[in-house]
Design a protein around this motif. Structure first.
Motif, PDB file in Angstrom:
ATOM      1  N   THR A 192      -2.344   3.069   6.249  1.00 13.43           N
ATOM      2  CA  THR A 192      -1.278   3.896   5.662  1.00 13.43           C
ATOM      3  C   THR A 192      -0.772   3.138   4.446  1.00 13.43           C
ATOM      4  N   TRP A 193      -1.407   3.357   3.323  1.00 12.16           N
ATOM      5  CA  TRP A 193      -1.359   2.404   2.223  1.00 12.16           C
ATOM      6  C   TRP A 193      -0.504   2.827   1.036  1.00 12.16           C
ATOM      7  N   LEU A 194      -0.419   4.102   0.761  1.00 12.61           N
ATOM      8  CA  LEU A 194       0.202   4.528  -0.492  1.00 12.61           C
ATOM      9  C   LEU A 194       1.686   4.192  -0.552  1.00 12.61           C
ATOM     10  N   GLY A 195       2.420   4.429   0.536  1.00 13.23           N
ATOM     11  CA  GLY A 195       3.852   4.123   0.541  1.00 13.23           C
ATOM     12  C   GLY A 195       4.142   2.661   0.262  1.00 13.23           C
ATOM     13  N   PRO A 196       3.498   1.732   1.002  1.00 10.76           N
ATOM     14  CA  PRO A 196       3.696   0.312   0.686  1.00 10.76           C
ATOM     15  C   PRO A 196       3.274  -0.054  -0.732  1.00 10.76           C
ATOM     16  N   PHE A 197       2.228   0.581  -1.254  1.00  5.15           N
ATOM     17  CA  PHE A 197       1.808   0.275  -2.620  1.00  5.15           C
ATOM     18  C   PHE A 197       2.863   0.708  -3.630  1.00  5.15           C
ATOM     19  N   ILE A 198       3.444   1.885  -3.423  1.00  6.88           N
ATOM     20  CA  ILE A 198       4.536   2.335  -4.309  1.00  6.88           C
ATOM     21  C   ILE A 198       5.710   1.369  -4.212  1.00  6.88           C
ATOM     22  N   ALA A 199       6.030   0.942  -2.980  1.00  6.27           N
ATOM     23  CA  ALA A 199       7.115  -0.028  -2.803  1.00  6.27           C
ATOM     24  C   ALA A 199       6.806  -1.322  -3.544  1.00  6.27           C
ATOM     25  N   HIS A 200       5.555  -1.748  -3.502  1.00  6.37           N
ATOM     26  CA  HIS A 200       5.131  -2.956  -4.223  1.00  6.37           C
ATOM     27  C   HIS A 200       5.345  -2.789  -5.724  1.00  6.37           C
ATOM     28  N   LEU A 201       5.001  -1.625  -6.260  1.00  4.53           N
ATOM     29  CA  LEU A 201       5.105  -1.391  -7.699  1.00  4.53           C
ATOM     30  C   LEU A 201       6.550  -1.461  -8.187  1.00  4.53           C
ATOM     31  N   ILE A 202       7.490  -0.991  -7.362  1.00  2.00           N
ATOM     32  CA  ILE A 202       8.902  -0.957  -7.803  1.00  2.00           C
ATOM     33  C   ILE A 202       9.706  -2.132  -7.250  1.00  2.00           C
ATOM     34  N   GLY A 203       9.048  -3.024  -6.525  1.00  2.00           N
ATOM     35  CA  GLY A 203       9.737  -4.212  -6.018  1.00  2.00           C
ATOM     36  C   GLY A 203      10.551  -3.990  -4.767  1.00  2.00           C
ATOM     37  N   ALA A 204      10.288  -2.906  -4.043  1.00  2.00           N
ATOM     38  CA  ALA A 204      11.020  -2.636  -2.797  1.00  2.00           C
ATOM     39  C   ALA A 204      10.305  -3.323  -1.642  1.00  2.00           C
ATOM     40  N   THR A 205      10.368  -4.648  -1.626  1.00  2.00           N
ATOM     41  CA  THR A 205       9.570  -5.427  -0.678  1.00  2.00           C
ATOM     42  C   THR A 205      10.418  -6.218   0.316  1.00  2.00           C
ATOM     43  N   ASP A 206      11.649  -5.811   0.522  1.00  2.00           N
ATOM     44  CA  ASP A 206      12.431  -6.345   1.631  1.00  2.00           C
ATOM     45  C   ASP A 206      12.831  -5.177   2.526  1.00  2.00           C
ATOM     46  N   HIS A 207      13.374  -5.467   3.686  1.00  2.00           N
ATOM     47  CA  HIS A 207      13.629  -4.430   4.686  1.00  2.00           C
ATOM     48  C   HIS A 207      14.454  -3.283   4.134  1.00  2.00           C
ATOM     49  N   TRP A 208      15.597  -3.592   3.520  1.00  2.00           N
ATOM     50  CA  TRP A 208      16.528  -2.528   3.162  1.00  2.00           C
ATOM     51  C   TRP A 208      16.092  -1.750   1.927  1.00  2.00           C
ATOM     52  N   SER A 209      15.467  -2.400   0.958  1.00  2.00           N
ATOM     53  CA  SER A 209      14.990  -1.646  -0.199  1.00  2.00           C
ATOM     54  C   SER A 209      13.812  -0.757   0.193  1.00  2.00           C
ATOM     55  N   PHE A 210      12.946  -1.247   1.080  1.00  2.00           N
ATOM     56  CA  PHE A 210      11.835  -0.434   1.575  1.00  2.00           C
ATOM     57  C   PHE A 210      12.369   0.762   2.355  1.00  2.00           C
ATOM     58  N   PHE A 211      13.367   0.498   3.206  1.00  3.90           N
ATOM     59  CA  PHE A 211      14.006   1.572   3.970  1.00  3.90           C
ATOM     60  C   PHE A 211      14.629   2.597   3.028  1.00  3.90           C
ATOM     61  N   ALA A 212      15.331   2.135   1.991  1.00  3.70           N
ATOM     62  CA  ALA A 212      15.994   3.048   1.059  1.00  3.70           C
ATOM     63  C   ALA A 212      14.981   3.924   0.328  1.00  3.70           C
ATOM     64  N   LEU A 213      13.852   3.338  -0.068  1.00  2.00           N
ATOM     65  CA  LEU A 213      12.809   4.110  -0.744  1.00  2.00           C
ATOM     66  C   LEU A 213      12.311   5.238   0.150  1.00  2.00           C
ATOM     67  N   HIS A 214      12.048   4.928   1.396  1.00  2.00           N
ATOM     68  CA  HIS A 214      11.496   5.947   2.289  1.00  2.00           C
ATOM     69  C   HIS A 214      12.575   6.920   2.771  1.00  2.00           C
ATOM     70  N   LEU A 215      13.820   6.480   2.861  1.00  2.00           N
ATOM     71  CA  LEU A 215      14.895   7.429   3.146  1.00  2.00           C
ATOM     72  C   LEU A 215      15.010   8.445   2.006  1.00  2.00           C
TER      73      LEU A 215
END
Length: 372
Positions: free
Chosen positions: A65-88
């Motif tokens: 399940t790769w695309l979501g984490p890759f988008i998070a990587h591109l925008i720097g959302a690589t900690d718990h809360w920023s990753f959570f905020a992106l997907h929320l």
């Protein structure tokens, strides 16, 4: 019932934005907002998207399940809360796309009934109950439904779905294709052609092949993913259904089973839809998070044949809509995971906030599975 009259008036006479706000607020209070228990594993992928971070082979399925984490990587959302905020944000966008579709493609009365039906279906709140990889999956599926009249747009959406979550996209698209092919002579109001479903399926398969090629190009070591997981745990899934099958079956649609009975009144014209639905009910044998998997894979089928089907919605009376809304408000949230009913996370949301603000309640050091 006189008790339904005020509810009926609110549903059909209130301004649309008031009804939408009330339904969404009630849904979130009923269900709560939490993150997927494996969210931090998804964060690990976002930190190293081109190298599998998991040494445990049982976790390799997450890497597919790769695309979501890759988008998070591109925008720097690589900690718990920023990753959570992106997907929320993806969950909120999913809801917004669905609501926009209902009120732009349907007459006002039908759109209001469809909104009540959408809220009553488990998929509407699954996007918030487990914020994470499913948030992007559901957003992409909602965009696919929005583009259903434009097959050329469906291929790139399918491509993104295939890269992000191939299995869910594959089952959901195949079910839609089966229903549209079987019902091509009698659409019964469903606005989807076999050509559109085929375009989406082609995109999904291409996305999976592209991801395989990407992993090969980077020399990524990863096993078959969900196939590996299924072979290791299929006995558990079998036992969960054997001992808790009745609760699992109810949780798949919840009050949406009333809509299924209503749709069945259409006789032979309803058979193509139920053929697709039967295929998806079979997916509960393939995983331990039964409500989640079914509600996501069935979303496009339900959206096309129920939520955006004026023929079905026009046959629902206003008292019936008010009754379903009242029942939905009164009934607790029941969501099956590992064959066990999981209830609302709302109280845990409040307890977590009060703990952070005032030190009240005892919160586990790792609260990922606390509500479940």
């Amino acid at each position: 019932m006189n008790a339904l009259i005020p509810i009926q008036r609110f549903i059909f006479e209130a301004k649309a934005w008031r009804l939408i706000a009330a339904v969404m607020a009630a849904m979130l209070v009923k269900t709560g907002v939490w993150w997927m228990p494996n969210l931090d594993h998804q964060v690990e992928i976002a930190r190293t998207p081109f190298a599998n971070p998991f040494t445990e082979e049982g976790s390799h399925y997450l890497y597919w399940t790769w695309l979501g984490p890759f988008i998070a990587h591109l925008i720097g959302a690589t900690d718990h809360w920023s990753f959570f905020a992106l997907h929320l944000a993806c969950s909120i966008a999913f809801t917004a796309v669905v609501v926009r579709l209902l009120f732009s493609r349907l007459p006002d009365r039908s759109a209001r009934i469809a909104l009540i039906l959408f809220a009553a279906l488990p998929v509407s709140a699954t996007a918030y109950y487990w914020v994470g990889m499913d948030s992007l999956t559901l957003l992409l599926m909602a965009l696919a439904v929005a583009a259903i009249r434009r097959p050329l747009l469906l291929a790139p959406i399918g491509l993104a779905l295939g890269i992000h979550h191939f299995e869910q996209a594959l089952f959901g698209t195949v079910a839609l294709l089966v229903a549209t092919v079987l019902g091509r002579r009698e659409t019964d109001g469903a606005d989807c052609s076999p050509r559109a479903a085929l375009a989406l399926l082609a995109g999904v398969i291409t996305g999976k092949l592209a991801l395989v090629a990407l992993f090969h190009a980077f020399g990524t070591q990863v096993n078959s993913g969900r196939a590996y997981w299924f072979l290791a745990h299929w006995r558990d899934f079998r036992d969960q259904l054997f001992f808790h099958g009745q609760a699992v079956l109810w949780s798949l649609l919840g009050l949406g089973w009333l809509a299924a009975f209503k749709y069945a009144d259409r006789g032979r014209a309803a058979l193509p839809f139920f053929a697709g639905l039967a295929l998806l009910i079979g997916t509960v044998l393939l995983g331990g998070d039964q409500t989640r998997v079914f509600s996501i894979t069935a979303f496009m089928l339900l959206a096309v044949f129920w939520l955006l089907n004026p023929n079905l919605l026009e046959g629902v009376t206003e008292p019936q809509a008010a009754g379903v809304f009242l029942l939905w408000l009164l009934m607790p949230w029941i969501w099956m995971w590992a064959g066990v009913p999981r209830l609302s996370a709302s109280s845990y949301d409040l307890a977590y906030v009060l703990h952070k603000a005032f030190g009240w309640f005892q919160v586990p050091a790792n609260p990922a599975e606390w509500p479940f």
